[in-house]
Design a protein around this motif. Structure first.
Motif, mmCIF file in Angstrom:
data_model
loop_
_atom_site.group_PDB
_atom_site.id
_atom_site.type_symbol
_atom_site.label_atom_id
_atom_site.label_comp_id
_atom_site.label_asym_id
_atom_site.label_seq_id
_atom_site.Cartn_x
_atom_site.Cartn_y
_atom_site.Cartn_z
ATOM 1 N N HIS A 17 5.663 -1.278 -6.221
ATOM 2 C CA HIS A 17 6.915 -1.638 -6.888
ATOM 3 C C HIS A 17 6.731 -2.618 -8.042
ATOM 4 N N GLY A 18 5.525 -3.157 -8.190
ATOM 5 C CA GLY A 18 5.198 -3.895 -9.405
ATOM 6 C C GLY A 18 5.343 -5.393 -9.382
ATOM 7 N N THR A 19 6.239 -5.929 -8.574
ATOM 8 C CA THR A 19 6.453 -7.376 -8.528
ATOM 9 C C THR A 19 6.710 -7.827 -7.089
ATOM 10 N N THR A 54 2.173 -8.463 -14.716
ATOM 11 C CA THR A 54 3.362 -7.612 -14.728
ATOM 12 C C THR A 54 2.990 -6.265 -15.317
ATOM 13 N N PRO A 55 2.909 -5.201 -14.504
ATOM 14 C CA PRO A 55 3.123 -5.221 -13.054
ATOM 15 C C PRO A 55 1.917 -5.786 -12.312
ATOM 16 N N CYS A 56 2.136 -6.159 -11.068
ATOM 17 C CA CYS A 56 1.045 -6.648 -10.232
ATOM 18 C C CYS A 56 0.084 -5.502 -9.919
ATOM 19 N N THR A 57 -1.196 -5.824 -9.862
ATOM 20 C CA THR A 57 -2.211 -4.824 -9.522
ATOM 21 C C THR A 57 -3.139 -5.393 -8.459
#
Length: 296
Positions: A17-19, A54-57
């Motif tokens: 979901h990215g964050t 952003t986004p988290c990886t």
């Protein structure tokens, strides 16, 4: 070493979901609780598992745990189905993450979407990635399966050939007339349309014609937009046969060389994991490719 299931689910939600905030909404907990779970997981492994971008990886260590989280989710879902006495999986819902290139998604892969629409127990999470680079998403655990041009199986995955997508260099009649020498196109001067920085198909054609320096280049990072740009005469481009339709017959597009084409072999790579739903998805992808792609 045993890892906490809630912590692994938090990692999975963050990457998908990215964050942290989006992961919290997905898990119906607070962002603080998500952060606590990730900190506890990082403390256990002694390494950072999430890049706070952003986004988290996932980091390299996080990718290992991400694969574990996806595997555990599939196994948990399969076990839950059997305990419900429903091995078909009709009573449960499973999310399947898949990488597919934009041209496939715009053409033959739509048959996969049609089939999945009849399987409400499956939620697809598609990652659009160039076929030459999608294998990396398998390595990091971001996806369970991928349409890729890499015939070498990623560790822990199986690979099978799907077929070949044929691309032909094409242009609008007006553009070709403007840049024609009478013996063919002026390849070094005629503007070109490129999908993105990873798209080397046009470069492959130019290399065959001895062109070293890039001609004027337009970037159009959309499969449908790319075709529209070529039709409009913005530049020439390597157009998939599956997408060209009747454009050559109607004269909307012209081929730049009767025999000039680029064949891209496609493969299906998936995790080697016991999962009925992943097996079903593989069968659907195989059937869709067989009915649309060229044989090698």
């Amino acid at each position: 070493m045993t890892y906490n299931g809630d912590q692994l689910e938090a990692l999975l939600a963050i990457v998908d979901h990215g964050t942290f905030d989006a992961a919290a909404r997905h898990l119906s907990i607070t962002p603080s609780a998500v952060s606590q779970r990730i900190r506890a997981l990082e403390a256990q492994v002694g390494q950072v598992v999430v890049r706070r971008t952003t986004p988290c990886t996932a980091t390299e260590a996080g990718a290992v745990l991400l694969r574990l989280a996806r595997e555990r989710r599939l196994l948990d879902d399969a076990a839950a189905d059997e305990l419900r006495g429903d091995p078909s999986g009709a009573a449960g819902v499973v999310e399947l993450s898949v990488a597919v290139n934009a041209d496939s998604l715009a053409t033959w892969f739509t048959a996969v979407l049609d089939a999945c629409a009849d399987a409400p127990e499956v939620l697809l999470r598609l990652h659009v990635e160039d076929q030459a680079h999608s294998a990396e998403l398998l390595r990091t655990g971001t996806v369970l399966g991928a349409v890729t041009s890499d015939p070498v199986a990623v560790q822990g995955c199986s690979v099978e050939p799907l077929g070949v997508m044929r691309y032909r260099p094409a242009a609008s009649p007006a553009l070709l007339e403007r840049y024609s020498t009478g013996r063919g196109p002026r390849w070094s001067a005629m503007p070109v349309v490129r999908f993105n920085a990873k798209d080397d198909l046009q470069h492959d054609v130019l290399s065959r014609h001895g062109v070293v320096a890039d001609p004027p280049t337009h970037l159009v990072p959309s499969s449908h937009g790319f075709l529209a740009a070529v039709r409009a005469g913005l530049g020439w481009g390597a157009v998939p046969d599956l997408q060209a339709g009747d454009d050559y017959d109607t004269g909307r597009l012209v081929r730049l060389g009767a025999r000039d084409h680029v064949d891209v072999p496609l493969y299906w790579q998936r995790w080697r994991l016991r999962s009925d739903r992943l097996d079903d998805l593989t069968a659907v992808v195989r059937a869709a490719a067989r009915s649309a792609l060229r044989r090698p």
